[in-house]
Write a protein that holds these residues in place. Structure first.
Motif, PDB file in Angstrom:
ATOM      1  N   ASN A  14      12.993  46.597 -24.507  1.00  0.00           N
ATOM      2  CA  ASN A  14      13.308  45.614 -23.849  1.00  0.00           C
ATOM      3  C   ASN A  14      13.952  44.655 -24.658  1.00  0.00           C
ATOM      4  O   ASN A  14      13.037  43.756 -24.782  1.00  0.00           O
ATOM      5  CB  ASN A  14      12.637  45.136 -22.411  1.00  0.00           C
ATOM      6  N   ASP A  15      14.856  43.736 -23.794  1.00  0.00           N
ATOM      7  CA  ASP A  15      15.491  42.608 -24.569  1.00  0.00           C
ATOM      8  C   ASP A  15      15.821  42.089 -25.909  1.00  0.00           C
ATOM      9  O   ASP A  15      16.804  41.616 -26.068  1.00  0.00           O
ATOM     10  CB  ASP A  15      14.735  41.333 -23.866  1.00  0.00           C
ATOM     11  N   GLU A  60      21.773  38.953 -21.393  1.00  0.00           N
ATOM     12  CA  GLU A  60      21.079  38.679 -22.669  1.00  0.00           C
ATOM     13  C   GLU A  60      22.643  39.095 -23.313  1.00  0.00           C
ATOM     14  O   GLU A  60      23.301  38.741 -23.354  1.00  0.00           O
ATOM     15  CB  GLU A  60      20.355  40.001 -23.025  1.00  0.00           C
ATOM     16  N   GLY A 101      20.538  42.879 -20.958  1.00  0.00           N
ATOM     17  CA  GLY A 101      20.434  42.892 -19.376  1.00  0.00           C
ATOM     18  C   GLY A 101      21.780  42.040 -18.898  1.00  0.00           C
ATOM     19  O   GLY A 101      22.322  41.368 -20.208  1.00  0.00           O
ATOM     20  N   LYS A 104       7.035  40.895 -20.656  1.00  0.00           N
ATOM     21  CA  LYS A 104       7.985  39.376 -20.574  1.00  0.00           C
ATOM     22  C   LYS A 104       6.334  38.607 -21.356  1.00  0.00           C
ATOM     23  O   LYS A 104       6.214  37.276 -21.742  1.00  0.00           O
ATOM     24  CB  LYS A 104       7.692  39.402 -19.994  1.00  0.00           C
TER      25      LYS A 104
HETATM   26 MG   LIG Z   1      16.933  42.050 -19.725  1.00  0.00          MG
END
Ligand SMILES: [Mg+2]
Ligand SMILES: Cc1ncc(COP(=O)(O)OP(=O)(O)O)c(N)n1
Ligand SMILES: Cc1ncsc1CCOP(=O)(O)O
Length: 424
Positions: A279-280, A299, A296, A247
């Protein structure tokens, strides 16, 4: 100027099949004019200034039964049409009921409808009247390989091959009778190659996913080379899936790290090659050529993610309760993360669905499910006892004194359990 009609089958004009001729320009004779008038009421001989664009044949009650010379061609078209349609339906069933893949299902269904539309321009009564299944000498010819179908994807792959062969046969023989249909068949045939690639691509990724036990979440590291080194050592240690989750990185750096990771993974021998998940960020995963993305509950929804990564992309979804897990499966997720199970050193949580959630997932869902949250070699047996044979970890590996050794130990524990434990 003489005018001569030849058939696409190369026969002289006097026995040309309906609509099955090309034009070579000479002076039209009276005979040719009458022949043309019979073949192409809508076409005037003197309007022929070049090879006329093929007009679709509109079946009419006046359509004469197929000329004896074309009877066999109609049989081929009829049998091949059925073979191609059945092949497309077999592929569609796999995409819909085995892969839960809406895009792949839709593509196969659309091709089946396109084929039906192309055949709707042919006189169906001729196709049916030429059908002679009892007299078909091929129905009793069987090969050993036709009986071997080791998996659902093998069935779909064999169907794709049969479909391509049938479409090629239609494309060639329809030129004898209705040449204007051939380009439409060719277009469908080319799309079946794309479909087959998606099956292969999907099946290779799907099979690697189905066999995955150990999933490691790693950060982008201090450089592309440092990340590449981490990837090599963890892949050698037996990690099946690597997720790049960092992140702190800006988009450009995350994209560059993902590109470097994709190249590194591609260089690893197939047997040890991990899947690479971002991720994401579906956009960065797609742009950088990663195998997929993990999102997640907050998202992008799965349908939007699927449009970005395509039918071959792997999409994982985080779930924290049974309802979310069931919804993710209905939406076509390729796998789910289930947690948090235990207190995590990597991410803080207010609620812990824990082992009970894992038991529910193990009993009620069929897609690959990875337990996540605070899992390491000391508590992984509790996870396995729930019936979930797959785990996703971060600190247990990345914070270990020897990350590859920690990964190898976890993989050894996981490998003792069947991936397809019977539901109790
Ligand atoms: Mg996520
Ligand atoms: C395999 C796996 N499972 C769950 C998560 C958590 O994803 P998410 O809920 O989107 O939280 P962040 O990872 O984005 O903080 C995951 N990353 N991987
Ligand atoms: C991102 C995430 N989502 C649920 S738990 C978790 C962190 C997993 O890391 P660790 O294995 O160190 O607990």
């Amino acid at each position: 100027m003489r005018f001569e009609i030849i058939t696409h089958c190369g026969r002289r004009s006097d026995s040309a099949c309906r609509n099955g001729f090309a034009y070579r320009y000479n002076t039209p004779t009276l005979h040719t004019r009458s022949l043309l008038a019979d073949f192409r009421p809508s076409l005037q001989a003197d309007s022929l200034t070049a090879v006329p664009p093929p007009q679709p044949h509109r079946p009419t009650p006046q359509d004469a039964p197929p000329a004896a010379a074309d009877y066999g061609v109609y049989r081929i078209l009829d049998a091949s049409y059925n073979r191609a349609s059945e092949g497309l339906r077999t592929i569609e069933d796999y995409a819909r009921f085995v892969r839960n893949d809406p895009a792949l299902s839709r593509h196969a269904k659309q091709l089946r409808h396109d084929l039906a539309a192309a055949f709707a321009t042919l006189p169906r009564q001729h196709l049916l009247s030429a059908r002679d299944t009892p007299g078909d000498v091929g129905t009793t010819i069987q090969t050993a390989s036709e009986q071997i179908r080791p998996s659902a994807v093998a069935v779909a792959t064999a169907a794709a091959a049969r479909c391509q062969q049938a479409l090629r046969s239609i494309e060639e023989y329809v030129k004898c009778i209705y040449p204007e249909v051939a380009p439409r068949i060719e277009a469908i045939r080319y799309q079946t190659y794309t479909l087959e690639a998606a099956l292969q691509g999907l099946s290779q990724a799907a099979e690697r996913l189905a066999g995955a036990r150990l999933y490691a979440l790693i950060e982008g590291g201090e450089s592309n080379e440092a990340l590449a080194q981490t990837i090599r050592t963890l892949a050698t240690a037996g990690v099946d899936i690597l997720q790049l989750r960092d992140k702190r990185l800006d988009d450009r750096t995350l994209y560059e790290r993902t590109r470097a990771a994709t190249a590194e993974v591609a260089a690893i021998d197939t047997a040890q090659r991990p899947l690479l998940i971002v991720n994401d960020r579906a956009d960065i995963a797609a742009a950088a050529g990663a195998d997929g993305v993990h999102v997640g509950q907050e998202e992008l929804p799965l349908a939007a993610v699927r449009r970005i990564v395509g039918p071959d992309g792997i999409v994982g979804v985080s779930t924290h309760n049974l309802s979310q897990a069931q919804q993710a499966q209905r939406d076509g997720a390729d796998y789910i993360g289930c947690g948090p199970t235990f207190t995590s050193r990597t991410k803080s949580f207010a609620e812990f669905p824990g082992l009970e959630f894992l038991k529910q997932v193990a009993k009620q869902l069929s897609l690959p499910a990875f337990a996540i949250g605070g899992i390491d070699a000391t508590n992984v047996d509790q996870v396995l006892a729930t019936g979930i044979p797959r785990v996703a970890v971060s600190a247990a590996i990345t914070a270990a004194e020897s990350p590859p050794q920690a990964a190898a130990e976890l993989k050894q524990i996981l490998s003792k359990w069947s991936l397809f434990a019977p539901r109790t």
